[in-house]
Design a protein around this motif. Sequence first.
Motif, mmCIF file in Angstrom:
data_model
loop_
_atom_site.group_PDB
_atom_site.id
_atom_site.type_symbol
_atom_site.label_atom_id
_atom_site.label_comp_id
_atom_site.label_asym_id
_atom_site.label_seq_id
_atom_site.Cartn_x
_atom_site.Cartn_y
_atom_site.Cartn_z
ATOM 1 N N ALA A 45 34.818 -30.420 -5.170
ATOM 2 C CA ALA A 45 35.765 -30.056 -6.233
ATOM 3 C C ALA A 45 37.142 -30.649 -5.945
ATOM 4 O O ALA A 45 37.804 -31.163 -6.856
ATOM 5 C CB ALA A 45 35.846 -28.538 -6.366
ATOM 6 N N LEU A 81 36.990 -34.284 -6.753
ATOM 7 C CA LEU A 81 36.996 -34.537 -8.200
ATOM 8 C C LEU A 81 38.414 -34.537 -8.769
ATOM 9 O O LEU A 81 38.728 -35.319 -9.669
ATOM 10 C CB LEU A 81 36.154 -33.489 -8.944
ATOM 11 C CG LEU A 81 34.649 -33.603 -8.806
ATOM 12 C CD1 LEU A 81 33.969 -32.426 -9.492
ATOM 13 C CD2 LEU A 81 34.136 -34.907 -9.373
ATOM 14 N N ALA A 84 30.897 -36.606 -9.194
ATOM 15 C CA ALA A 84 30.113 -35.396 -9.450
ATOM 16 C C ALA A 84 28.645 -35.597 -9.067
ATOM 17 O O ALA A 84 28.051 -34.748 -8.403
ATOM 18 C CB ALA A 84 30.234 -34.996 -10.914
#
Length: 171
Positions: A30, A33, A46
């Motif tokens: 995360a 990202l 992802a």
Amino acid sequence: VLLHDVTARKAAETRAEERRRKIERLHGIARNLTAARTREEVFERAVDGGEEVLDADVCRLAVADGDRLVPVANSGEEPADRYDPQPVDHGIAGMTYRSDASIVVDDLADTRRAVSPADPDEGPFVPDGSAPPANSEPAYRALLSAPIGDIGIVQALASEPGAFGDDDREV
């Protein structure tokens, strides 16, 4: 002599530790990202992260575009545009998107054999992809298909049947 069987406790501890590690890796992904600069980079990070966290052989991502799910990223060697867009009312991917619920298939070989073709000459109907050659086993046996809100779906595939469990579905 007093004996205690601690097998169940040890199995639960091992499962809890594996889950903790997956969640830690998910948090790292995360963070990764958020550093992406383009939408395509987010998609690539992802699927690479999904493959890593779920111990999958390949992870694929498709986004909704009208009434179709369009493949945009693939963690494997093949480019995502090798796969055709799929109607949102078709197959496991479509069911995942429409229901907004994760689906785990323990053995795709059983699923593919269970669905009859409309025309016997066309071969077996494969909900997510082209038909495999007659009398062949699929390259991927296990599937975890998860919705990404109204954006689309992500699918993790593994060559071993039963590769994904409830913890994977939750992650």
